[in-house]
Each structure stands twice: as structure tokens, then as C-alpha cells.
Design a protein around this motif. Structure first.
Motif, mmCIF file in Angstrom:
data_model
loop_
_atom_site.group_PDB
_atom_site.id
_atom_site.type_symbol
_atom_site.label_atom_id
_atom_site.label_comp_id
_atom_site.label_asym_id
_atom_site.label_seq_id
_atom_site.Cartn_x
_atom_site.Cartn_y
_atom_site.Cartn_z
ATOM 1 N N MET A 188 -27.964 57.326 70.329
ATOM 2 C CA MET A 188 -28.806 57.837 71.411
ATOM 3 C C MET A 188 -30.194 57.191 71.367
ATOM 4 S SD MET A 188 -28.792 60.373 68.559
ATOM 5 C CE MET A 188 -27.436 61.404 68.933
ATOM 6 N N PRO A 189 -30.313 56.033 71.982
ATOM 7 C CA PRO A 189 -31.605 55.334 71.945
ATOM 8 C C PRO A 189 -32.627 56.058 72.814
ATOM 9 C CG PRO A 189 -30.035 54.163 73.332
ATOM 10 C CD PRO A 189 -29.307 55.327 72.739
ATOM 11 N N THR A 190 -33.861 56.038 72.378
ATOM 12 C CA THR A 190 -34.947 56.578 73.186
ATOM 13 C C THR A 190 -35.162 55.722 74.432
ATOM 14 O OG1 THR A 190 -37.354 56.523 73.242
ATOM 15 C CG2 THR A 190 -36.320 55.553 71.352
ATOM 16 N N PRO A 191 -35.613 56.327 75.523
ATOM 17 C CA PRO A 191 -35.860 55.543 76.735
ATOM 18 C C PRO A 191 -36.788 54.357 76.481
ATOM 19 C CG PRO A 191 -35.977 57.883 77.233
ATOM 20 C CD PRO A 191 -35.829 57.772 75.753
ATOM 21 N N ALA A 192 -37.816 54.586 75.684
ATOM 22 C CA ALA A 192 -38.748 53.492 75.418
ATOM 23 C C ALA A 192 -38.060 52.331 74.715
ATOM 24 C CB ALA A 192 -39.914 54.000 74.581
ATOM 25 N N ALA A 193 -37.085 52.645 73.863
ATOM 26 C CA ALA A 193 -36.355 51.580 73.177
ATOM 27 C C ALA A 193 -35.538 50.767 74.174
ATOM 28 C CB ALA A 193 -35.453 52.176 72.094
ATOM 29 N N LEU A 194 -34.911 51.463 75.110
ATOM 30 C CA LEU A 194 -34.153 50.742 76.142
ATOM 31 C C LEU A 194 -35.089 49.922 77.020
ATOM 32 C CD1 LEU A 194 -31.397 53.255 77.324
ATOM 33 C CD2 LEU A 194 -31.081 51.078 76.156
ATOM 34 N N ASP A 195 -36.235 50.502 77.351
ATOM 35 C CA ASP A 195 -37.246 49.736 78.085
ATOM 36 C C ASP A 195 -37.510 48.406 77.391
ATOM 37 O OD1 ASP A 195 -37.453 51.979 79.651
ATOM 38 O OD2 ASP A 195 -39.576 52.345 79.262
ATOM 39 N N ALA A 196 -37.837 48.504 76.106
ATOM 40 C CA ALA A 196 -38.222 47.301 75.359
ATOM 41 C C ALA A 196 -37.069 46.312 75.283
ATOM 42 C CB ALA A 196 -38.689 47.691 73.955
ATOM 43 N N THR A 197 -35.872 46.824 75.083
ATOM 44 C CA THR A 197 -34.720 45.932 74.957
ATOM 45 C C THR A 197 -34.440 45.203 76.263
ATOM 46 O OG1 THR A 197 -33.741 47.373 73.297
ATOM 47 C CG2 THR A 197 -32.278 45.805 74.380
ATOM 48 N N PHE A 198 -34.322 45.958 77.345
ATOM 49 C CA PHE A 198 -34.020 45.317 78.626
ATOM 50 C C PHE A 198 -35.164 44.393 79.044
ATOM 51 C CE2 PHE A 198 -30.989 48.988 79.462
ATOM 52 C CZ PHE A 198 -29.850 48.193 79.379
ATOM 53 N N GLN A 199 -36.369 44.824 78.789
ATOM 54 C CA GLN A 199 -37.522 43.975 79.095
ATOM 55 C C GLN A 199 -37.422 42.658 78.336
ATOM 56 O OE1 GLN A 199 -40.019 44.575 81.251
ATOM 57 N NE2 GLN A 199 -40.826 42.556 80.799
#
Lengths: 116, 116
Positions: free
Chosen positions: B1-12
Motif C-alpha cells: 500500500m504505497p502512499t500517494p506521495a510515493a506514487l506521485d514521485a514514482t510516476f513523476q
DNA sequence: GCGCAATATAACCTGATGGTTCTGAAACCT
DNA sequence: AGGTTTCAGAACCATCAGGTTATATTGCGC
């Protein structure tokens, strides 16, 4: 074989929590701009901008219903992005081992998707 | 369960062709900054900036070897991003049908990864 | 035709991105 | 010790991203 620019647009579109939430909402069915905007503490033009980004990435399409412009999820770019990412699967399997929670979760989701 | 901010950083981080190319290069093994910079018509500090973005997203880690700072692919965020995307699999399967080229390719890759 | 509801567009602001050049710090090599 | 290589950091610049408010546009309902 997605073009690099297409992947750029897709990943860029996904790199924002508001836009990911919009996609999650659209996964449950079409929705108008107002319906999409409702959960967010954000002005309507801000949502329209997000929708433009999603449309530019091909992640949504829009039809017409009176004054409404219902948005519909278009999953093709998601498939292309997944296709790009899946090539790295061997790496995380190697790095995590079979018992890793995240991999288990991923396998469960894939099995679930496969059954539909 | 990744944090939204982690997904932000990854996709970015993934939303840039130079950075995706760097990851593809690192999939073949560790590499120094100079080695990573070589294929690109770009200054070395620009590459260092890209590496900082990748490191911030947790997609690479760096060790030390004399003056070199070898970069290594860290696949966990890729797995988390894939985990997020895979939930939409039922949508593209529905939209494409079973014969779609992209889906076939995806299934082939998954089968291949599953055998390792 | 008038007013309202849904959406888009324009103009604006602020901060982040992606690049540059120049400089500096570490660690190697004679 | 002196020069070289590898890399990072600072300062700068142009463009983009994400938000705002205010203003069209479009189509319904009366």
C-alpha cells in the motif's frame, strides 16, 4: 509499442493524486465534470484542467449529454504503461523474494483480474 | 500500500524519457554517472539532476567506488506503481477484447516473468 | 427570449522542471 | 605535491504545472 511521448503523457498524467482519484472514480462509470469535481476542495476550472491533461494522455474521452460532457475512462494508455513496467517485474521479484507482501498483493490482484 | 506521495514521485520520475532510458540501462547492471551520461546529448549536471529525481523516488540507490558513485536499480517503487495500474486491467481487457496485440504482449511478458 | 446550470477559456500568480555554465570537493595517479 | 577524473552544487534562465478569479459559451427549462 507506445511512443516515448505517449508514455511521457501517461506517466505525467498519473503523477498527480487528484488525477488518479478521478480515474478511480471513472472506473466505476462515466461522470460529469461537476460530479468529478465534487469530492475535491478545488475550483471547477482546476478540475477542467486536470481533465484536459487526462484527455491529452488519452486516459479519458468525452461525449455529450445536453450541457454535460461526461467523461469515460479509456484504459489503453494504462495498458501500455503497465506493459512498460512489467518488464521490470523480474527485478523486483529478484530483490524481494517470493514472500514479499507487495508481490503477494500484486499476484492476488492479477489472479483476480484474470478471473473476470 | 504505497502512499500517494510515493506514487506521485514514482510516476513523476517515469514521466521523462531520459530517466526511463537511465532505468533501462540500469536494468542491465550498475553504472557510474559518466557511463549513464554517455548516450545523452546533455551535460553531466543535467544527468545528476535526473539521478536525484530517481533517487528521491527510491528508484535507484547509490554506493561508492573511489570517485565513482555507482547507481543501482531499486525496483520496489516500480512494483508499487504496477500494483496500482494492475487494478485497471479488467478495464482494458473489457475495452480491447482478447485478441488485442498489446494484451497478448503483456500476457507473454507476465508468463515469462512467472517462469523465472 | 430569459435565466440558470454545466463547462470551457483567459489572464494571472507561484513554484517546480529541465536545461545551461561555472565552480568546488574527493579520490585517484604518478 | 600536482594534475586528472568523477561527481555534486550554485546560480541562472525559460518553460511548464497547478491553482486562482473572472468571463465566455452552450444548451436546457420555462
Amino acid at each position: 509499442m507506445p511512443t516515448p511521448a505517449a508514455l511521457d503523457a501517461t506517466f505525467q498524467a498519473l503523477a498527480d493524486p487528484t488525477r488518479r482519484a478521478i480515474l478511480a472514480r471513472l472506473a466505476q462509470g462515466e461522470a460529469s465534470v461537476m460530479e468529478l469535481a465534487e469530492p475535491f476542495a478545488m475550483s471547477q476550472p482546476a478540475i477542467s484542467k486536470h481533465l484536459k491533461v487526462l484527455e491529452h494522455a488519452g486516459l479519458i474521452s468525452r461525449s455529450r449529454d445536453a450541457q454535460r460532457r461526461p467523461c469515460k475512462l479509456e484504459a489503453a494508455p494504462l495498458a501500455e504503461a503497465t506493459g512498460w513496467l512489467i518488464e521490470y517485474r523480474k527485478f523486483w521479484e529478484k530483490q524481494f523474494g517470493q514472500l514479499d507482501d507487495l508481490l503477494d498483493e500484486l499476484k492476488r490482484l492479477e489472479a483476480m483480474a484474470g478471473k473476470n
